[in-house]
Design a protein around this motif. Sequence first.
Motif, PDB file in Angstrom:
ATOM      1  N   TYR A   8       0.828  -1.206   0.000  1.00  0.00           N
ATOM      2  CA  TYR A   8       0.000   0.000   0.000  1.00  0.00           C
ATOM      3  C   TYR A   8       0.861   1.255   0.000  1.00  0.00           C
ATOM      4  O   TYR A   8       0.610   2.191  -0.769  1.00  0.00           O
ATOM      5  CB  TYR A   8      -0.938   0.007   1.214  1.00  0.00           C
ATOM      6  N   ARG A   9       1.881   1.292   0.838  1.00  0.00           N
ATOM      7  CA  ARG A   9       2.733   2.485   0.903  1.00  0.00           C
ATOM      8  C   ARG A   9       3.427   2.732  -0.433  1.00  0.00           C
ATOM      9  O   ARG A   9       3.562   3.867  -0.884  1.00  0.00           O
ATOM     10  CB  ARG A   9       3.774   2.347   2.023  1.00  0.00           C
ATOM     11  N   GLN A  10       3.870   1.657  -1.090  1.00  0.00           N
ATOM     12  CA  GLN A  10       4.522   1.817  -2.392  1.00  0.00           C
ATOM     13  C   GLN A  10       3.535   2.303  -3.446  1.00  0.00           C
ATOM     14  O   GLN A  10       3.929   2.935  -4.427  1.00  0.00           O
ATOM     15  CB  GLN A  10       5.158   0.491  -2.803  1.00  0.00           C
ATOM     16  N   GLY A  11       2.248   2.039  -3.238  1.00  0.00           N
ATOM     17  CA  GLY A  11       1.243   2.503  -4.187  1.00  0.00           C
ATOM     18  C   GLY A  11       1.196   4.007  -4.326  1.00  0.00           C
ATOM     19  O   GLY A  11       0.647   4.531  -5.302  1.00  0.00           O
ATOM     20  N   ALA A  12       1.800   4.728  -3.389  1.00  0.00           N
ATOM     21  CA  ALA A  12       1.813   6.192  -3.465  1.00  0.00           C
ATOM     22  C   ALA A  12       2.517   6.702  -4.708  1.00  0.00           C
ATOM     23  O   ALA A  12       2.276   7.835  -5.150  1.00  0.00           O
ATOM     24  CB  ALA A  12       2.488   6.780  -2.219  1.00  0.00           C
ATOM     25  N   VAL A  13       3.396   5.876  -5.316  1.00  0.00           N
ATOM     26  CA  VAL A  13       4.122   6.342  -6.508  1.00  0.00           C
ATOM     27  C   VAL A  13       3.170   6.660  -7.650  1.00  0.00           C
ATOM     28  O   VAL A  13       3.522   7.414  -8.566  1.00  0.00           O
ATOM     29  CB  VAL A  13       5.182   5.326  -6.996  1.00  0.00           C
ATOM     30  N   MET A  14       1.958   6.106  -7.629  1.00  0.00           N
ATOM     31  CA  MET A  14       0.995   6.419  -8.679  1.00  0.00           C
ATOM     32  C   MET A  14       0.592   7.894  -8.651  1.00  0.00           C
ATOM     33  O   MET A  14       0.143   8.439  -9.652  1.00  0.00           O
ATOM     34  CB  MET A  14      -0.239   5.528  -8.556  1.00  0.00           C
ATOM     35  N   GLY A  15       0.750   8.532  -7.493  1.00  0.00           N
ATOM     36  CA  GLY A  15       0.465   9.962  -7.398  1.00  0.00           C
ATOM     37  C   GLY A  15       1.715  10.806  -7.380  1.00  0.00           C
ATOM     38  O   GLY A  15       1.763  11.880  -7.986  1.00  0.00           O
ATOM     39  N   THR A  16       2.761  10.347  -6.690  1.00  0.00           N
ATOM     40  CA  THR A  16       3.980  11.162  -6.596  1.00  0.00           C
ATOM     41  C   THR A  16       4.751  11.209  -7.899  1.00  0.00           C
ATOM     42  O   THR A  16       5.611  12.082  -8.077  1.00  0.00           O
ATOM     43  CB  THR A  16       4.902  10.641  -5.474  1.00  0.00           C
ATOM     44  N   THR A  17       4.454  10.283  -8.827  1.00  0.00           N
ATOM     45  CA  THR A  17       5.062  10.392 -10.155  1.00  0.00           C
ATOM     46  C   THR A  17       4.515  11.621 -10.868  1.00  0.00           C
ATOM     47  O   THR A  17       5.118  12.124 -11.814  1.00  0.00           O
ATOM     48  CB  THR A  17       4.811   9.110 -10.972  1.00  0.00           C
ATOM     49  N   LEU A  18       3.355  12.116 -10.431  1.00  0.00           N
ATOM     50  CA  LEU A  18       2.853  13.420 -10.862  1.00  0.00           C
ATOM     51  C   LEU A  18       3.285  14.434  -9.804  1.00  0.00           C
ATOM     52  O   LEU A  18       4.425  14.463  -9.403  1.00  0.00           O
ATOM     53  CB  LEU A  18       1.341  13.364 -11.050  1.00  0.00           C
ATOM     54  N   GLN A  19       2.338  15.261  -9.334  1.00  0.00           N
ATOM     55  CA  GLN A  19       2.703  16.294  -8.368  1.00  0.00           C
ATOM     56  C   GLN A  19       2.054  16.094  -7.008  1.00  0.00           C
ATOM     57  O   GLN A  19       2.104  16.988  -6.163  1.00  0.00           O
ATOM     58  CB  GLN A  19       2.317  17.679  -8.926  1.00  0.00           C
ATOM     59  N   MET A  20       1.431  14.955  -6.777  1.00  0.00           N
ATOM     60  CA  MET A  20       0.822  14.710  -5.466  1.00  0.00           C
ATOM     61  C   MET A  20       1.898  14.663  -4.390  1.00  0.00           C
ATOM     62  O   MET A  20       2.811  13.852  -4.475  1.00  0.00           O
ATOM     63  CB  MET A  20       0.047  13.393  -5.476  1.00  0.00           C
ATOM     64  N   PRO A  21       1.817  15.514  -3.364  1.00  0.00           N
ATOM     65  CA  PRO A  21       2.799  15.437  -2.280  1.00  0.00           C
ATOM     66  C   PRO A  21       2.677  14.105  -1.550  1.00  0.00           C
ATOM     67  O   PRO A  21       1.571  13.621  -1.311  1.00  0.00           O
ATOM     68  CB  PRO A  21       2.387  16.601  -1.358  1.00  0.00           C
ATOM     69  N   PRO A  22       3.778  13.473  -1.197  1.00  0.00           N
ATOM     70  CA  PRO A  22       3.724  12.165  -0.543  1.00  0.00           C
ATOM     71  C   PRO A  22       2.869  12.149   0.708  1.00  0.00           C
ATOM     72  O   PRO A  22       2.204  11.150   1.006  1.00  0.00           O
ATOM     73  CB  PRO A  22       5.194  11.870  -0.219  1.00  0.00           C
ATOM     74  N   GLU A  23       2.854  13.270   1.443  1.00  0.00           N
ATOM     75  CA  GLU A  23       2.113  13.288   2.705  1.00  0.00           C
ATOM     76  C   GLU A  23       0.596  13.268   2.503  1.00  0.00           C
ATOM     77  O   GLU A  23      -0.154  13.042   3.465  1.00  0.00           O
ATOM     78  CB  GLU A  23       2.505  14.514   3.542  1.00  0.00           C
ATOM     79  N   MET A  24       0.126  13.485   1.274  1.00  0.00           N
ATOM     80  CA  MET A  24      -1.313  13.408   1.025  1.00  0.00           C
ATOM     81  C   MET A  24      -1.808  11.965   0.977  1.00  0.00           C
ATOM     82  O   MET A  24      -2.997  11.712   1.173  1.00  0.00           O
ATOM     83  CB  MET A  24      -1.675  14.118  -0.285  1.00  0.00           C
ATOM     84  N   TRP A  25      -0.925  11.035   0.693  1.00  0.00           N
ATOM     85  CA  TRP A  25      -1.315   9.622   0.630  1.00  0.00           C
ATOM     86  C   TRP A  25      -1.730   9.180   2.031  1.00  0.00           C
ATOM     87  O   TRP A  25      -0.954   9.328   2.985  1.00  0.00           O
ATOM     88  CB  TRP A  25      -0.146   8.796   0.134  1.00  0.00           C
ATOM     89  N   PRO A  26      -2.946   8.660   2.220  1.00  0.00           N
ATOM     90  CA  PRO A  26      -3.368   8.234   3.562  1.00  0.00           C
ATOM     91  C   PRO A  26      -2.319   7.343   4.217  1.00  0.00           C
ATOM     92  O   PRO A  26      -1.730   6.463   3.577  1.00  0.00           O
ATOM     93  CB  PRO A  26      -4.673   7.485   3.287  1.00  0.00           C
ATOM     94  N   ALA A  27      -2.091   7.552   5.501  1.00  0.00           N
ATOM     95  CA  ALA A  27      -0.956   6.940   6.183  1.00  0.00           C
ATOM     96  C   ALA A  27      -1.000   5.424   6.196  1.00  0.00           C
ATOM     97  O   ALA A  27       0.041   4.762   6.060  1.00  0.00           O
ATOM     98  CB  ALA A  27      -0.861   7.476   7.616  1.00  0.00           C
ATOM     99  N   THR A  28      -2.179   4.854   6.374  1.00  0.00           N
ATOM    100  CA  THR A  28      -2.293   3.393   6.457  1.00  0.00           C
ATOM    101  C   THR A  28      -3.385   2.913   5.504  1.00  0.00           C
ATOM    102  O   THR A  28      -4.197   3.708   5.002  1.00  0.00           O
ATOM    103  CB  THR A  28      -2.660   2.947   7.875  1.00  0.00           C
ATOM    104  N   ARG A  29      -3.421   1.619   5.281  1.00  0.00           N
ATOM    105  CA  ARG A  29      -4.456   1.033   4.424  1.00  0.00           C
ATOM    106  C   ARG A  29      -5.840   1.288   5.003  1.00  0.00           C
ATOM    107  O   ARG A  29      -6.805   1.499   4.258  1.00  0.00           O
ATOM    108  CB  ARG A  29      -4.195  -0.479   4.266  1.00  0.00           C
ATOM    109  N   ALA A  30      -5.966   1.281   6.334  1.00  0.00           N
ATOM    110  CA  ALA A  30      -7.252   1.580   6.975  1.00  0.00           C
ATOM    111  C   ALA A  30      -7.665   3.030   6.715  1.00  0.00           C
ATOM    112  O   ALA A  30      -8.839   3.317   6.456  1.00  0.00           O
ATOM    113  CB  ALA A  30      -7.164   1.305   8.476  1.00  0.00           C
ATOM    114  N   ASP A  31      -6.701   3.952   6.780  1.00  0.00           N
ATOM    115  CA  ASP A  31      -6.993   5.362   6.469  1.00  0.00           C
ATOM    116  C   ASP A  31      -7.430   5.507   5.019  1.00  0.00           C
ATOM    117  O   ASP A  31      -8.314   6.313   4.696  1.00  0.00           O
ATOM    118  CB  ASP A  31      -5.754   6.228   6.721  1.00  0.00           C
ATOM    119  N   PHE A  32      -6.786   4.742   4.146  1.00  0.00           N
ATOM    120  CA  PHE A  32      -7.155   4.771   2.730  1.00  0.00           C
ATOM    121  C   PHE A  32      -8.609   4.346   2.545  1.00  0.00           C
ATOM    122  O   PHE A  32      -9.353   4.951   1.762  1.00  0.00           O
ATOM    123  CB  PHE A  32      -6.237   3.848   1.934  1.00  0.00           C
TER     124      PHE A  32
END
Length: 287
Positions: A152-176
Amino acid sequence: MTAEALDPSVAERHSRRDELDGQTVDDLGMLGLALLGGPANVIMQLAVPAVGYGVYESKVESGNLFKVPAKRTRTTLSYLAVAAMGSAEDRRRYRQAVNRAHVQVRSGDDSPVKYNAFDPKLQLWVAACLYRGWEDTQRFFGDPSAITEEAYRQGAVMGTTLQMPPEMWPATRADFEVYWNETVDDLEIDDTIRDYLMKIVRMDFLPRPVSLTMGWWSEAMTLGFLPPEFRDKMGVTMTRRQEFLFNTHNAIARRVLRVLPRQLRVFPFNLLLADVRWRMRTGRPLV
């Protein structure tokens, strides 16, 4: 004095993005059968009105699926290949190329909703859909135990490869899951976007002989991959024939995937990544 020195959070954000950029996630099956679930994922992404109208009204003709379907398909799939399998440099350069195209994607005075392709909240949603699509392919074809916190944490690259700041990715799978459910509950798909999406589902962007021959198959696969709540919002249901086709296809695909070598399991994304790197070396446009 640099921005990082003035604001330590900026340096931390860049560090987190660099950390994500340095990872590859193709070994997690991030790609696999993404082609089959692609139209369903497009529906999920465009169900947010600002994303839907951003695509529907886009003035970037070189990225219009109905005008240049081959090029649009290549650039979209190349983005997935770079995000999942590329190096930090691949992601940096592809990000720059996409940014140049996204400059033109913003709402006008007559747009029914306001949007801007650089809005990180919209990029978060697109990344969330891509990640959710990976989870679905694991449930349909792979190993559900692969859906871990690390994946799940690695899935953040789908947004950070654009301009999504890493901290916007929900912290845990439950938060997601909380973010996902809250966003989906508030979604409404109007007739304009629904009609546009159904044209994509039925492959109307391709020559008519192709859409007539393959559109019914694309519709069955799309509705099968589309979560029930999105089917409800689209006002569509699966017929028994479509359910039978979808389930039979999946049963066969699962058997085939068990014996395919890895290079074939990630095709054509490995080829697309090679094409992106060739374009970089030869100075050709990436998008």
